[in-house]
Enzyme design. Sequence first.
Site: not given
Length: 230
Positions: A110, A102, A61, A105
């Site tokens: 995210m 992120c 991440h 993602h």
Amino acid sequence: MKKHLLIAALILLSGPAWAKDYTIQQITDPASGKPYRFEPKRLTIQLGDTVTFVNAQDDLHDVMFVSVPKGVTEMIMGPQQEKTGQSWSYKFTVPGTYQFHCHAHEKLGMAGTLIVGAPSLPGQVQKMDHHKLTAAQESHTGQNTSHTGASVAAAGPEGEGTLNSVDAARHIVNITHKPIKALGWPGMRMDFPLAEGVDVAGLKAGDSVTFTLKADAEENYAITAIRKNN
Ligand SMILES: [Cu+2]
């Protein structure tokens, strides 16, 4: 009179005491309906508070701030990290609304929102979009993707700046750099990961440096070469 001075001194000394530290977890949880998420997803803090993003489990991440209040003059982004407990902290000193995600993602939801002090009024935020920065670079070279990738890998845009910190263990340096024309970047203070094999043993905070950047397939920039200016 003396009493006033004492109170003033106490206020100065205790300043950091009321600045708070907050944590936002970067979570991978395939079994849930929200497999990739920040927790909390929305957070309100006060001016001068620090937020630490923590990787909650072994998975890749990062965190990139893509919309920030006008008045923020640096790109705010943490490095990619893939081990449980790895973290990145940032102290917020400009009030308003921040949006972050992120990079890996983002399309899976995210993303999150941070309010520092009070939300920004309409028109009082600016985009800090690393996608656009890369697009500007690609249109600049005027080549198709595969060729652009190759030429960037070979030479790579160069930057100049001052080293703020060197974290050899985590392969990260923090640099306040001058504008980088080839990328369309303004002058910023930011963390850069070091590509494999880049030696920073002879470098220290305060050094004036010249460095070469390279973007990976995910459009994250890393330093492939760095040297101290004479
Ligand atoms: Cu992620």
